[in-house]
Design a protein around this motif. Sequence first.
Motif, PDB file in Angstrom:
ATOM      1  N   MET A  26       0.846  -1.199   0.000  1.00 20.43           N
ATOM      2  CA  MET A  26       0.000   0.000   0.000  1.00 20.43           C
ATOM      3  C   MET A  26       0.881   1.248   0.000  1.00 20.43           C
ATOM      4  N   ASP A  27       0.575   2.187  -0.886  1.00 13.92           N
ATOM      5  CA  ASP A  27       1.278   3.455  -0.960  1.00 13.92           C
ATOM      6  C   ASP A  27       0.702   4.391   0.106  1.00 13.92           C
ATOM      7  N   ASP A  28       1.509   4.697   1.127  1.00  9.49           N
ATOM      8  CA  ASP A  28       1.012   5.509   2.235  1.00  9.49           C
ATOM      9  C   ASP A  28       0.724   6.949   1.832  1.00  9.49           C
ATOM     10  N   THR A  29       1.226   7.370   0.680  1.00  8.85           N
ATOM     11  CA  THR A  29       0.979   8.742   0.240  1.00  8.85           C
ATOM     12  C   THR A  29      -0.271   8.840  -0.637  1.00  8.85           C
ATOM     13  N   ALA A  30      -0.836   7.696  -1.011  1.00  6.22           N
ATOM     14  CA  ALA A  30      -2.013   7.696  -1.874  1.00  6.22           C
ATOM     15  C   ALA A  30      -3.285   7.747  -1.021  1.00  6.22           C
ATOM     16  N   GLY A  31      -4.387   8.105  -1.659  1.00  8.75           N
ATOM     17  CA  GLY A  31      -5.661   8.071  -0.965  1.00  8.75           C
ATOM     18  C   GLY A  31      -6.039   6.644  -0.593  1.00  8.75           C
ATOM     19  N   LEU A  32      -6.869   6.509   0.421  1.00  6.66           N
ATOM     20  CA  LEU A  32      -7.265   5.192   0.904  1.00  6.66           C
ATOM     21  C   LEU A  32      -8.250   4.558  -0.077  1.00  6.66           C
ATOM     22  N   ASP A  33      -7.906   3.361  -0.545  1.00  4.25           N
ATOM     23  CA  ASP A  33      -8.747   2.640  -1.488  1.00  4.25           C
ATOM     24  C   ASP A  33      -9.087   1.288  -0.858  1.00  4.25           C
ATOM     25  N   VAL A  34     -10.202   1.233  -0.151  1.00  3.81           N
ATOM     26  CA  VAL A  34     -10.573   0.035   0.607  1.00  3.81           C
ATOM     27  C   VAL A  34     -11.150  -1.004  -0.338  1.00  3.81           C
ATOM     28  N   PRO A  35     -10.659  -2.243  -0.310  1.00  2.38           N
ATOM     29  CA  PRO A  35     -11.195  -3.276  -1.202  1.00  2.38           C
ATOM     30  C   PRO A  35     -12.602  -3.661  -0.796  1.00  2.38           C
ATOM     31  N   PRO A  36     -13.429  -4.057  -1.766  1.00  3.34           N
ATOM     32  CA  PRO A  36     -14.796  -4.499  -1.430  1.00  3.34           C
ATOM     33  C   PRO A  36     -14.749  -5.804  -0.645  1.00  3.34           C
ATOM     34  N   ARG A  37     -15.500  -5.863   0.423  1.00  5.20           N
ATOM     35  CA  ARG A  37     -15.533  -7.049   1.265  1.00  5.20           C
ATOM     36  C   ARG A  37     -16.967  -7.324   1.707  1.00  5.20           C
ATOM     37  N   LEU A  38     -17.291  -8.587   1.838  1.00  3.31           N
ATOM     38  CA  LEU A  38     -18.511  -9.027   2.494  1.00  3.31           C
ATOM     39  C   LEU A  38     -18.073  -9.671   3.803  1.00  3.31           C
ATOM     40  N   LEU A  39     -18.312  -8.991   4.910  1.00  2.95           N
ATOM     41  CA  LEU A  39     -17.803  -9.435   6.210  1.00  2.95           C
ATOM     42  C   LEU A  39     -18.823 -10.364   6.866  1.00  2.95           C
ATOM     43  N   MET A  40     -18.581 -11.669   6.712  1.00  2.00           N
ATOM     44  CA  MET A  40     -19.495 -12.693   7.223  1.00  2.00           C
ATOM     45  C   MET A  40     -18.872 -13.455   8.386  1.00  2.00           C
ATOM     46  N   GLY A  41     -18.017 -12.779   9.124  1.00  2.69           N
ATOM     47  CA  GLY A  41     -17.436 -13.376  10.310  1.00  2.69           C
ATOM     48  C   GLY A  41     -18.227 -13.005  11.548  1.00  2.69           C
ATOM     49  N   PRO A  42     -17.600 -13.137  12.722  1.00  6.87           N
ATOM     50  CA  PRO A  42     -18.284 -12.832  13.983  1.00  6.87           C
ATOM     51  C   PRO A  42     -18.283 -11.355  14.337  1.00  6.87           C
ATOM     52  N   GLY A  43     -17.833 -10.512  13.462  1.00 10.00           N
ATOM     53  CA  GLY A  43     -17.794  -9.069  13.675  1.00 10.00           C
ATOM     54  C   GLY A  43     -16.351  -8.582  13.667  1.00 10.00           C
ATOM     55  N   PRO A  44     -16.131  -7.369  13.143  1.00  7.94           N
ATOM     56  CA  PRO A  44     -17.145  -6.435  12.641  1.00  7.94           C
ATOM     57  C   PRO A  44     -17.796  -6.946  11.364  1.00  7.94           C
ATOM     58  N   ILE A  45     -18.945  -6.363  11.059  1.00 13.81           N
ATOM     59  CA  ILE A  45     -19.688  -6.761   9.871  1.00 13.81           C
ATOM     60  C   ILE A  45     -19.744  -5.584   8.896  1.00 13.81           C
ATOM     61  N   THR A  46     -20.216  -5.858   7.697  1.00  9.18           N
ATOM     62  CA  THR A  46     -20.402  -4.806   6.701  1.00  9.18           C
ATOM     63  C   THR A  46     -21.382  -3.771   7.251  1.00  9.18           C
ATOM     64  N   VAL A  47     -20.962  -2.520   7.277  1.00  8.16           N
ATOM     65  CA  VAL A  47     -21.788  -1.466   7.885  1.00  8.16           C
ATOM     66  C   VAL A  47     -22.950  -1.126   6.957  1.00  8.16           C
TER      67      VAL A  47
END
Length: 406
Positions: free
Chosen positions: A1-22
Amino acid sequence: MDDTAGLDVPPRLLMGPGPITVDPRVLRAMSAQLVGQFDPFMTEAMTGTMALYREVFRTANEQTFLVDGTSRAGIEAALVSLLEPGDRVLVPVFGRFGALLREIAERCGAEVHTVEVPWGQVVPPEVVEEAVLRVRPKLLAVVQGDTSTTMCQPLADLGEICRRHGVLLYCDATASLGGNPFEADAWGIDVATAGLQKCLGGPPGSAPITLSPRAVELIEARTHVEAGIRDDGDTDRGTRIASNYLDLAQVMAYWGPRRLNHHTEASSMLYAARECARLLVEEGLDAAIARHELHGRAMVAGVRGLGLEVFGDPAHRMSNVVAVHVPDGVVADTVRAALLDDFGIEIGTSFGPLHGRVWRIGTMGYNARRDAVLTTLAALEQVLRGCGAAVPAGGGVGAAREVYAA
């Protein structure tokens, strides 16, 4: 990850015990502009949030508000404010988070006693009552839903036991509130805390809390002259609360009509917490609990349809997360990595004796919905096949769809 670049969060489906997709509606609420912490809009939003969480906890407690911080901040605020060195505490332990309550109470200087059962079970009320009679604790501290084991401890009998023997009852409802029945007043719970990142459909960072009048009286009896809360000069009212930030007497004064300048409210998290509660109340608590039960039941049917075995006592399983035995010959973390890399889906591992032996799959909050369940089961089937496991073709999705069709 380039720390000088804007944050580009990958798409995720959070199906664990938490946290979950907001929930996207919660994200929109969080993006609102800030106002001053004593702006009339802000104080009205705080007051309204208190009212909403009274409905969520199903309580008439005036002192129902937010502790700024993750769910653990709420836990610590409750225990550090209730307990003094030497107080006796009883903790039923049936997973990792009961052990956490024990540790925090010990850090408060309490004399901590436990009753423990093997992971995958809950503690019978008669065992708790026997321990209460033996220990004579000031406080019974219990987790309702322990996600490490996915077990849900029944609470109504514990409340009755505590009332009968003059014991305060604290409950950590982080993983269960909003997706499983919870009745603070009807069950006689004196203090309960939670977090947003499970069934409430929000991000971690805010801890809803409710306190009974009995708990409030105990907390306010402790010395707070230096904080400007007490003004009668009485400095001999008990041991001073060890934490300033988590001192619930001061936090109550901040949320109350005095608006004590104790800290700067985390405004964006307030917006998030308010929206989480508003959406839940709008849906209806009973409807939300039924939604979690339906999609949790579909997920359980689906993993069984893939030939997988569910961990723990089925009579006491949380509706919003299921623990699944890892099949022989399959490496648990290999499956988790493939789900994330190939499908953008996250499921959880577990802790202690269950680490590497079970996966934990959540159906909670915004992800307690049909498409999330079916997508996860379809992806899990493909990954298991890639790992050499013999699973029935379409068995998971097919079994879940039968639940939905019923």
